[in-house]
Scaffold this motif. Sequence first.
Motif, PDB file in Angstrom:
ATOM      1  N   GLY A  38       0.788  -1.228   0.000  1.00  0.00           N
ATOM      2  CA  GLY A  38       0.000   0.000   0.000  1.00  0.00           C
ATOM      3  C   GLY A  38       0.816   1.270   0.000  1.00  0.00           C
ATOM      4  O   GLY A  38       0.331   2.328   0.404  1.00  0.00           O
ATOM      5  N   HIS A  39       2.058   1.188  -0.469  1.00  0.00           N
ATOM      6  CA  HIS A  39       2.944   2.352  -0.520  1.00  0.00           C
ATOM      7  C   HIS A  39       3.469   2.577  -1.938  1.00  0.00           C
ATOM      8  O   HIS A  39       4.680   2.527  -2.177  1.00  0.00           O
ATOM      9  N   PRO A  40       2.567   2.838  -2.902  1.00  0.00           N
ATOM     10  CA  PRO A  40       3.035   3.092  -4.275  1.00  0.00           C
ATOM     11  C   PRO A  40       3.735   4.444  -4.354  1.00  0.00           C
ATOM     12  O   PRO A  40       3.578   5.298  -3.470  1.00  0.00           O
ATOM     13  N   LYS A  41       4.506   4.621  -5.412  1.00  0.00           N
ATOM     14  CA  LYS A  41       5.156   5.916  -5.628  1.00  0.00           C
ATOM     15  C   LYS A  41       4.098   6.974  -5.909  1.00  0.00           C
ATOM     16  O   LYS A  41       3.137   6.728  -6.633  1.00  0.00           O
ATOM     17  N   ALA A  77       3.384  11.302  -6.850  1.00  0.00           N
ATOM     18  CA  ALA A  77       3.936  12.287  -7.784  1.00  0.00           C
ATOM     19  C   ALA A  77       5.359  12.617  -7.344  1.00  0.00           C
ATOM     20  O   ALA A  77       5.626  12.801  -6.163  1.00  0.00           O
ATOM     21  N   GLY A  78       6.265  12.679  -8.281  1.00  0.00           N
ATOM     22  CA  GLY A  78       7.666  12.938  -7.955  1.00  0.00           C
ATOM     23  C   GLY A  78       8.443  11.677  -7.638  1.00  0.00           C
ATOM     24  O   GLY A  78       9.625  11.739  -7.315  1.00  0.00           O
ATOM     25  N   GLY A  79       7.785  10.505  -7.674  1.00  0.00           N
ATOM     26  CA  GLY A  79       8.478   9.243  -7.476  1.00  0.00           C
ATOM     27  C   GLY A  79       8.780   8.873  -6.038  1.00  0.00           C
ATOM     28  O   GLY A  79       9.537   7.938  -5.780  1.00  0.00           O
ATOM     29  N   LYS A  80       8.188   9.586  -5.073  1.00  0.00           N
ATOM     30  CA  LYS A  80       8.467   9.309  -3.660  1.00  0.00           C
ATOM     31  C   LYS A  80       7.334   8.500  -3.036  1.00  0.00           C
ATOM     32  O   LYS A  80       6.171   8.666  -3.384  1.00  0.00           O
ATOM     33  N   ARG A  81       7.671   7.657  -2.084  1.00  0.00           N
ATOM     34  CA  ARG A  81       6.678   6.836  -1.376  1.00  0.00           C
ATOM     35  C   ARG A  81       6.370   7.409   0.010  1.00  0.00           C
ATOM     36  O   ARG A  81       5.243   7.665   0.346  1.00  0.00           O
ATOM     37  N   PHE A  82       7.423   7.547   0.833  1.00  0.00           N
ATOM     38  CA  PHE A  82       7.300   8.089   2.186  1.00  0.00           C
ATOM     39  C   PHE A  82       8.706   8.450   2.664  1.00  0.00           C
ATOM     40  O   PHE A  82       9.691   8.169   1.981  1.00  0.00           O
ATOM     41  N   THR A  83       8.799   9.074   3.819  1.00  0.00           N
ATOM     42  CA  THR A  83      10.078   9.532   4.367  1.00  0.00           C
ATOM     43  C   THR A  83      10.356   8.824   5.689  1.00  0.00           C
ATOM     44  O   THR A  83       9.449   8.643   6.507  1.00  0.00           O
ATOM     45  N   LEU A  84      11.617   8.432   5.884  1.00  0.00           N
ATOM     46  CA  LEU A  84      12.055   7.819   7.137  1.00  0.00           C
ATOM     47  C   LEU A  84      13.293   8.539   7.657  1.00  0.00           C
ATOM     48  O   LEU A  84      14.082   9.072   6.880  1.00  0.00           O
ATOM     49  N   ASN A  85      13.437   8.529   8.976  1.00  0.00           N
ATOM     50  CA  ASN A  85      14.620   9.087   9.628  1.00  0.00           C
ATOM     51  C   ASN A  85      15.577   7.951   9.969  1.00  0.00           C
ATOM     52  O   ASN A  85      15.209   7.030  10.698  1.00  0.00           O
ATOM     53  N   LEU A  86      16.790   8.022   9.412  1.00  0.00           N
ATOM     54  CA  LEU A  86      17.824   7.011   9.626  1.00  0.00           C
ATOM     55  C   LEU A  86      18.931   7.606  10.482  1.00  0.00           C
ATOM     56  O   LEU A  86      19.532   8.612  10.120  1.00  0.00           O
ATOM     57  N   VAL A  87      19.181   6.969  11.623  1.00  0.00           N
ATOM     58  CA  VAL A  87      20.278   7.373  12.498  1.00  0.00           C
ATOM     59  C   VAL A  87      21.400   6.353  12.341  1.00  0.00           C
ATOM     60  O   VAL A  87      21.194   5.158  12.574  1.00  0.00           O
ATOM     61  N   ALA A  88      22.568   6.819  11.918  1.00  0.00           N
ATOM     62  CA  ALA A  88      23.762   5.975  11.857  1.00  0.00           C
ATOM     63  C   ALA A  88      24.597   6.334  13.081  1.00  0.00           C
ATOM     64  O   ALA A  88      25.125   7.442  13.189  1.00  0.00           O
TER      65      ALA A  88
END
Length: 193
Positions: free
Chosen positions: A64-67, A69-80
């Motif tokens: 349920g996470h199709p691309k 407009a602009g080709g984006k699905r969703f945003t995540l925060n990645l902590v390295a």
Amino acid sequence: AKREVRQAMFFAVDRSLIAKTAYFGYARPGTGPIASTNSAFFSSDIFSTAFDPKKAAALLDAAGHPKKAGGKRFTLNLVAAGWFAENAKVGAIVKQGLEDIGVVINLTVPDRATSIRRLYTDYDFDLAISNKASASEPVPSTTQYYTSDGIRKGVPFRNASGFHTPEVDALVEKIKVETDPARRKALVVEFQK
């Protein structure tokens, strides 16, 4: 919360590239919670997460996470986590792999103290690059990353994701008390799966 989304994350990341570049060829891609060097408990008979961006994209579509407009699905925060330079390199590779399938990644590499606070006290992340020791004995050093008793707010290097299931908790309780080596190994293989 969706298994398919978690699986998509693994398919989108080229772990062989991480081993070759971030670790200069001195690492092997992990396949599960038990290191492949652990001859007593490792099993290769587990869910395969080979690098496959097309499969990752298909899993996200199906979840349920199709691309958009602009080709984006969703945003995540990645902590390295900022205690090893390699973590920042791994974070950059993970970011690229996920962005290639339309997942926008906000990557941060905080200093050691901030990393520990964000990961193990504030739970301020969607994805995290951290490190764990892989002792030959899986209980508790490995299992605590996957069980409810490993969730200890403010205690570093434990179950920061909060993910656990009653089935895994019960399985680990069996592993703790099983003394027959063959039955114990079978339980650890089930844990890996």
